[in-house]
Scaffold this motif. Sequence first.
Motif, PDB file in Angstrom:
ATOM      1  N   THR A 108     -33.072   5.923  46.700  1.00  0.00           N
ATOM      2  CA  THR A 108     -33.925   5.151  45.793  1.00  0.00           C
ATOM      3  C   THR A 108     -35.371   5.561  46.011  1.00  0.00           C
ATOM      4  N   ARG A 111     -49.041  -0.981  45.888  1.00  0.00           N
ATOM      5  CA  ARG A 111     -48.076   0.082  45.623  1.00  0.00           C
ATOM      6  C   ARG A 111     -48.485   1.312  46.415  1.00  0.00           C
ATOM      7  N   ALA A 145     -46.519   4.648  45.319  1.00  0.00           N
ATOM      8  CA  ALA A 145     -46.705   5.235  43.984  1.00  0.00           C
ATOM      9  C   ALA A 145     -47.245   6.654  44.081  1.00  0.00           C
ATOM     10  N   GLY A 155     -41.050   3.718  45.527  1.00  0.00           N
ATOM     11  CA  GLY A 155     -41.723   2.687  44.753  1.00  0.00           C
ATOM     12  C   GLY A 155     -40.825   1.530  44.387  1.00  0.00           C
ATOM     13  N   THR A 156     -39.516   1.791  44.252  1.00  0.00           N
ATOM     14  CA  THR A 156     -38.571   0.741  43.846  1.00  0.00           C
ATOM     15  C   THR A 156     -37.591   0.378  44.952  1.00  0.00           C
ATOM     16  N   THR A 212     -35.942  -1.410  48.254  1.00  0.00           N
ATOM     17  CA  THR A 212     -35.896  -2.793  48.738  1.00  0.00           C
ATOM     18  C   THR A 212     -35.574  -2.785  50.234  1.00  0.00           C
ATOM     19  N   ASP A 231     -32.255  -1.273  51.103  1.00  0.00           N
ATOM     20  CA  ASP A 231     -32.148   0.187  51.150  1.00  0.00           C
ATOM     21  C   ASP A 231     -32.516   0.729  52.521  1.00  0.00           C
TER      22      ASP A 231
END
Length: 247
Positions: free
Chosen positions: A121, A107, A110, A124-125, A127, A130
């Motif tokens: 977005t 991560r 983060a 951390g989340t 994709t 995106d």
Amino acid sequence: MNAMGGRTRWLAAAAGAVGVVSLLLLLFRVPPPTTLQPPEPAAGLAVADVRDSNAALREATRIHDLAPLFLPTELNAKLKDVPRPEPGRGVFDVEPTRLSFPESGLRLGAALPAVVALNGTPMGTATPLDALLADGADSSLAGFGREKREVVPLPPRGGFLEVVAAGNGERVLAEVLPVEAAPATQKLWQPPQFLALVDPAGLVGPLRLTEGSRVEEVDRHFQDYLMHTYRLGERLGPGFYRITIGP
């Protein structure tokens, strides 16, 4: 009597010779063998090896040691003993794999602040989708290879003439040649180069070809065109010139 007298003389002579030899042997004698004894050290003195206490002298002795280094000594370079692989294991299985990061759960986003986002977005989340739909990502690729543009063709011409003074490299003439100046051939040719000498009366002799166009008829065509049709000698002042003709 004569025989007895002669024998007596021989015995006396032999006895005298033995006596003389015995006296000579008494004059010479062999000296007795002698053995050298090491001198005894004086009381209270002992010989010590200074190399045991002097580190500099010990290192100098090792440097000047004449023992060949290819023999097994404590100064030889030796590779580390590699353990032999067990049956069923390869050479690269000897060292275990050491990963700096775990194989999953990395991560990196983060620790990024909340203002860093990709297509709205958080990092951390986000994709891979995106990244393709991010703002500005489609602007550089929009219509790539599909946009209809009108290409204006160049006007027809017979070539492009460039004349440069050989003395200082200054371009003295640059002109588009008319269509009639084009050579009557469909072969591909590269720009030929000529060298011209001009005096107050015009060209001094024919143009000298310095680099051909790889098509002989093209070279002869432009040489004749510049001398007789274009009359290059009347357009230039006295001097040496390098002439290049491009398509």
